[in-house]
Every structure is written in structure tokens, then in C-alpha cells.
Design a protein around this motif. Structure first.
Motif, PDB file in Angstrom:
ATOM      1  N   ASN A 131       0.817  -1.220   0.000  1.00 10.62           N
ATOM      2  CA  ASN A 131       0.000   0.000   0.000  1.00 10.62           C
ATOM      3  C   ASN A 131       0.846   1.264   0.000  1.00 10.62           C
ATOM      4  N   GLY A 132       1.912   1.242  -0.801  1.00 12.08           N
ATOM      5  CA  GLY A 132       2.757   2.425  -0.930  1.00 12.08           C
ATOM      6  C   GLY A 132       3.654   2.701   0.248  1.00 12.08           C
ATOM      7  N   ALA A 133       3.841   1.695   1.114  1.00  9.75           N
ATOM      8  CA  ALA A 133       4.672   1.889   2.306  1.00  9.75           C
ATOM      9  C   ALA A 133       5.779   0.845   2.347  1.00  9.75           C
ATOM     10  N   LEU A 134       6.921   1.266   2.860  1.00  7.98           N
ATOM     11  CA  LEU A 134       8.062   0.376   3.076  1.00  7.98           C
ATOM     12  C   LEU A 134       8.152   0.065   4.560  1.00  7.98           C
ATOM     13  N   LYS A 135       8.307  -1.210   4.876  1.00  9.25           N
ATOM     14  CA  LYS A 135       8.406  -1.624   6.276  1.00  9.25           C
ATOM     15  C   LYS A 135       9.834  -2.062   6.565  1.00  9.25           C
ATOM     16  N   PHE A 136      10.357  -1.657   7.724  1.00 11.89           N
ATOM     17  CA  PHE A 136      11.681  -2.101   8.144  1.00 11.89           C
ATOM     18  C   PHE A 136      11.708  -2.252   9.655  1.00 11.89           C
ATOM     19  N   LEU A 137      12.668  -3.029  10.143  1.00 14.96           N
ATOM     20  CA  LEU A 137      12.796  -3.305  11.569  1.00 14.96           C
ATOM     21  C   LEU A 137      14.023  -2.600  12.128  1.00 14.96           C
ATOM     22  N   VAL A 138      13.903  -2.138  13.362  1.00 18.02           N
ATOM     23  CA  VAL A 138      14.984  -1.416  14.026  1.00 18.02           C
ATOM     24  C   VAL A 138      15.385  -2.172  15.287  1.00 18.02           C
ATOM     25  N   SER A 139      16.667  -2.530  15.375  1.00 18.97           N
ATOM     26  CA  SER A 139      17.222  -3.080  16.609  1.00 18.97           C
ATOM     27  C   SER A 139      17.735  -1.924  17.465  1.00 18.97           C
ATOM     28  N   LEU A 140      17.404  -1.959  18.737  1.00 13.62           N
ATOM     29  CA  LEU A 140      17.726  -0.852  19.638  1.00 13.62           C
ATOM     30  C   LEU A 140      19.016  -1.127  20.416  1.00 13.62           C
ATOM     31  N   ASP A 141      19.791  -0.064  20.645  1.00 12.35           N
ATOM     32  CA  ASP A 141      20.994  -0.194  21.465  1.00 12.35           C
ATOM     33  C   ASP A 141      20.636  -0.468  22.922  1.00 12.35           C
ATOM     34  N   GLN A 142      19.469   0.022  23.349  1.00 13.33           N
ATOM     35  CA  GLN A 142      18.971  -0.235  24.707  1.00 13.33           C
ATOM     36  C   GLN A 142      17.584  -0.864  24.609  1.00 13.33           C
ATOM     37  N   PRO A 143      17.526  -2.141  24.243  1.00 14.23           N
ATOM     38  CA  PRO A 143      16.211  -2.781  24.054  1.00 14.23           C
ATOM     39  C   PRO A 143      15.404  -2.915  25.340  1.00 14.23           C
ATOM     40  N   ASP A 144      16.073  -2.715  26.492  1.00 10.09           N
ATOM     41  CA  ASP A 144      15.368  -2.838  27.767  1.00 10.09           C
ATOM     42  C   ASP A 144      15.149  -1.486  28.438  1.00 10.09           C
ATOM     43  N   ALA A 145      15.178  -0.400  27.657  1.00 12.08           N
ATOM     44  CA  ALA A 145      14.941   0.931  28.230  1.00 12.08           C
ATOM     45  C   ALA A 145      13.599   0.946  28.958  1.00 12.08           C
ATOM     46  N   THR A 146      13.564   1.591  30.118  1.00  8.11           N
ATOM     47  CA  THR A 146      12.390   1.509  30.982  1.00  8.11           C
ATOM     48  C   THR A 146      11.145   2.126  30.373  1.00  8.11           C
ATOM     49  N   TRP A 147      11.305   3.069  29.440  1.00  5.51           N
ATOM     50  CA  TRP A 147      10.124   3.741  28.889  1.00  5.51           C
ATOM     51  C   TRP A 147       9.498   2.982  27.718  1.00  5.51           C
ATOM     52  N   LEU A 148      10.130   1.936  27.256  1.00  2.88           N
ATOM     53  CA  LEU A 148       9.584   1.171  26.134  1.00  2.88           C
ATOM     54  C   LEU A 148       8.418   0.308  26.595  1.00  2.88           C
ATOM     55  N   ARG A 149       7.360   0.303  25.795  1.00  2.00           N
ATOM     56  CA  ARG A 149       6.175  -0.500  26.061  1.00  2.00           C
ATOM     57  C   ARG A 149       5.690  -1.123  24.756  1.00  2.00           C
ATOM     58  N   SER A 150       5.163  -2.329  24.841  1.00  2.00           N
ATOM     59  CA  SER A 150       4.658  -2.994  23.648  1.00  2.00           C
ATOM     60  C   SER A 150       3.511  -2.185  23.041  1.00  2.00           C
ATOM     61  N   ASN A 151       3.525  -2.058  21.710  1.00  3.49           N
ATOM     62  CA  ASN A 151       2.516  -1.328  20.917  1.00  3.49           C
ATOM     63  C   ASN A 151       2.584   0.181  21.099  1.00  3.49           C
ATOM     64  N   LEU A 152       3.641   0.677  21.736  1.00  2.00           N
ATOM     65  CA  LEU A 152       3.816   2.114  21.895  1.00  2.00           C
ATOM     66  C   LEU A 152       4.173   2.747  20.550  1.00  2.00           C
ATOM     67  N   ARG A 153       3.493   3.841  20.201  1.00  2.00           N
ATOM     68  CA  ARG A 153       3.787   4.565  18.962  1.00  2.00           C
ATOM     69  C   ARG A 153       4.969   5.506  19.182  1.00  2.00           C
ATOM     70  N   VAL A 154       5.935   5.463  18.290  1.00  2.82           N
ATOM     71  CA  VAL A 154       7.129   6.295  18.424  1.00  2.82           C
ATOM     72  C   VAL A 154       7.479   6.916  17.068  1.00  2.82           C
ATOM     73  N   ASP A 155       8.275   7.994  17.136  1.00  2.39           N
ATOM     74  CA  ASP A 155       8.822   8.599  15.929  1.00  2.39           C
ATOM     75  C   ASP A 155      10.186   7.983  15.641  1.00  2.39           C
ATOM     76  N   VAL A 156      10.436   7.721  14.379  1.00  2.26           N
ATOM     77  CA  VAL A 156      11.689   7.090  13.973  1.00  2.26           C
ATOM     78  C   VAL A 156      12.390   7.990  12.969  1.00  2.26           C
ATOM     79  N   GLN A 157      13.656   8.270  13.216  1.00  2.00           N
ATOM     80  CA  GLN A 157      14.472   9.039  12.284  1.00  2.00           C
ATOM     81  C   GLN A 157      15.632   8.162  11.816  1.00  2.00           C
TER      82      GLN A 157
END
Length: 386
Positions: A282-308
Motif C-alpha cells: 500500500n505504498g509503504a516500506l516496512k523495516f525493523l529497528v534493533s535498539l541499542d537499549q532494548p530494555d529501556a524503561t520507557w519502552l512499552r509494547s505497541n507504543l507509537r514512536v517517531d523514527v528518524q
């Protein structure tokens, strides 16, 4: 916010300084990036599959439930598998009986051959003694040559017969060993099948192998599931990654390994592009991001975030803080503050990121601009600033 004043026959609008946001042009580094929308997802999601063809008897947990390692999730019907297991146990018993009978039969053959060998050995000893006696008598002329020859033949025949019996025993022993090894191999194979069947039966009450949250379960009781069908998924919520999407026009600018900045308001964590899906949807490209701090305390499942996604790094450029005054790069009109006046000025902006626009032309270091949304004044060449 706005007032009208007369002067030099010109109706000039004005703004209050405390009602607008300003930004100053400065020199510094800038990381060019493109924007994507992201969703935080668990980095690890364990898939639990049905070990057998079966029907769902009971659903023991629901989506969203927190699980501990060993917690049961779904109970499957095991009647067919239990029947197969019983057949295996019967086959093992039958094979064990066959193995015992074969061993007894082979042992009897060896005992019989041992008896024949012993008897033939005694016969050979007797014939050998008779031959020795005849040979002594023949030297004195007391035994005819024919009798001596007959004694020699009988002793030689007994020796051949004894050798044949001993070889038969060696062959029988080798055959017996091969037959018993074959039966033992069949028995080990049956025991392995039985162990596997028992393990499958233990798995029919599907269990979580880790602490986590149930994200999917086959919750239709009575439903038929085939061996290998997914019956549950358990997410590990101690580590996360980001699923991101952006317009397909950015496809050529995204590649595996690119640095990424993930942000929620003022919370930021770094990462890198780990997977770029080959197909657009549908005109969108999907990609996955591995995080340097995958256990950061503010991360929550299904949380919407901005990606640069960082596409370029410039060591020193003119830059100005992002704001509503511009929605993107290219030619813009901005108001530059000079004392108590703001003058409409054409500028050209370049690359950008979360925080900055690159100033390509139209502004100098130290210039102060109005960073607020000024579309209400897009026709005014000049504003009074109070």
C-alpha cells in the motif's frame, strides 16, 4: 495577538513577542534523516506449535495474560496419540519376547554344536591312539598295510569332521550375534519412538517456556489443529525492537545497518536498521529497528514512536531549530527579527532531522526568526513586534 496601526499610509499588522516562538540561526553539526512512524514490539516472541494432530479441549489462558515459565496455555485432545503410544508399548513387548526367544534358540544351537565338537574330539583322540598302535604293530609286521591304511583314513576323516564342526560353531556364533544386534537395534528404535510419543503427549498441554505475555492463542474450543499449527505466541517483554514504516519514495535511502534515532517526546534511544522488507505494501516500506537499549524503561509494547533514519552527517552547517514555520525543506518565507520589526525573507532550507533544519541560503549566523506558524501573515511583508 494582532493589532493594526496606521503609519505612512500603510496598515501594518503586529504581533506580541511573548506570543510567538523564536529561533536563532547557528553553526553546528547536523545529521540528515528521514522520518518514519514506528511501533514498539517485543524483540522476542516465542511461537508454540501443536505437537500432534488434535482438537482443542480447553483454553487455559487468554490474550494479554502474564505467564511464567511452565504455565499451561491450551490443552489438546490426546486420545489418538495415547492409542498410538499403547500400540508402541505392545510392539516393544512383542519385540522383547522375540528377542528372548531368538537368544534361547541361538544358545541351544551353540550348546548342541559344543556337544558335537566334544564328541568328535573324543572320537578323534580314540582314532589317533588306534592309529599310533597300528603303526607300532606294522613295524613288527603284525598289522597288514590295508589295516594301517584304514586307521589313517578314519583318523584323518575325524580330524576333518572336527574342523568342520568348529567352523560351524564360529559361523553360528557370528550369525547369532548379527541377529541379536539387529533385534537390539529394532528395540532401541521402538524405545526412541516411545520416548518421542511420551514427550509429545506431555506437550499436548502447551506450556510457556519463558516469562512473558500471551499475544495470541487458538481460543476456539473443539477446533482441529494440525501438527505444526501455531496455537499460541508468548512475547518476552524484557526487550523490544521497533517496526517502522515510511513512504515507498524513501525505499532507495534505507538500508540495513543505518543508524536510527527513536523518540517519544523527550525520550530518545538509538538503534540501527536490522531488516528491510523487500516488498512494498500500500505504498509503504516496512523495516525493523534493533535498539541499542532494548530494555529501556520507557519502552512499552505497541507504543507509537517517531523514527528518524540517519541518511547523512554534516560536520558544520548553518542550522535553525525546527518549528511550525516550515513543514519541510526547499524554498520558504520566514520572518526575520530586526529590533522591533519582523521582515518577511525568502530562504531555502536543506536537510533536516528531529531537531534542526539546515539553512542553505537567505539567513546568516546569529539571525533570529519567528519559528511559530505564521501562515496568517503570509501576505504581510513586515510586522511590528511589541
Amino acid at each position: 495577538m494582532t493589532a493594526l496601526v496606521w503609519g505612512a499610509d500603510l496598515l501594518r499588522p503586529s504581533v506580541r513577542r511573548d506570543r510567538v516562538r523564536t529561533a536563532r540561526v547557528q553553526s553546528g553539526p547536523l545529521e540528515a534523516s528521514l522520518t518514519a512512524s514506528g511501533t514498539v514490539v517485543p524483540a522476542i516472541e516465542h511461537v508454540i506449535s501443536s505437537p500432534i494432530d488434535a482438537r482443542v479441549l480447553a483454553v487455559l489462558r487468554r490474550v494479554g495474560d502474564h505467564l511464567k515459565a511452565g504455565d499451561p496455555i491450551v490443552r489438546l485432545d490426546t486420545s489418538d496419540s495415547e492409542l498410538d503410544a499403547e500400540k508402541l508399548r505392545q510392539n516393544i513387548a512383542l519385540k522383547g519376547n522375540e528377542q528372548a526367544r531368538t537368544r534361547l534358540t541361538l544358545e541351544s544351537q551353540l550348546i548342541e554344536l559344543d556337544g558335537q565338537i566334544k564328541s568328535k574330539d573324543l572320537e578323534l583322540q580314540a582314532l589317533t591312539a588306534a592309529l599310533a598302535s597300528n603303526q607300532a604293530l606294522a613295524k613288527e609286521g603284525l598289522v597288514s598295510k590295508e589295516a594301517l591304511r584304514e586307521s589313517e583314513l578314519k583318523a584323518a576323516q575325524a580330524d576333518v569332521d572336527l574342523g568342520r564342526l568348529k567352523q560351524s560353531r564360529v559361523n553360528a556364533e557370528a550369525t547369532n550375534r548379527t541377529q541379536l544386534e539387529g533385534l537390539s537395534l529394532e528395540m532401541r528404535s521402538l524405545h526412541a519412538e516411545d520416548a518421542q510419543q511420551r514427550r509429545l503427549l506431555e506437550l499436548t498441554t502447551t506450556q510457556s517456556d519463558r516469562n512473558g505475555v500471551l499475544t495470541f492463542v487458538q481460543d476456539e474450543e473443539g477446533a482441529l489443529v494440525r501438527r505444526g499449527d501455531v496455537v499460541a505466541r508468548v512475547a518476552d517483554l524484557t526487550a523490544f525492537r521497533v517496526e517502522a514504516t515510511t513512504s515507498d519514495v524513501n525505499a532507495s535511502r534505507i538500508s540495513v545497518g543505518q543508524p536510527v534515532s527513536v523518540r517519544l517526546d523527550d525520550l530518545v534511544t538509538a538503534g540501527h536498521v536490522s531488516v528491510v522488507e523487500p516488498q512494498m505494501q500500500n505504498g509503504a516500506l516496512k523495516f525493523l529497528v534493533s535498539l541499542d537499549q532494548p530494555d529501556a524503561t520507557w519502552l512499552r509494547s505497541n507504543l507509537r514512536v517517531d523514527v528518524q533514519v540517519i541518511t547523512d552527517r554534516k560536520a558544520r552547517v548553518l542550522r535553525v531549530a525546527r518549528g511550525p514555520f516550515a513543514q519541510g525543506g526547499g524554498a520558504q518565507q520566514v520572518f526575520v527579527l530586526r529590533s522591533n520589526r519582523a521582515y518577511r525573507t525568502p530562504v531555502r532550507l536543506g536537510v533536516s532531522n528531529f531537531d534542526w533544519f539546515e539553512v542553505v541560503e537567505g539567513l546568516a549566523e546569529g539571525d533570529e526568526i519567528i519559528a511559530s506558524d505564521m501562515r496568517d501573515y503570509e501576505s504581510a511583508p513586515e510586522l511590528r513586534v511589541k
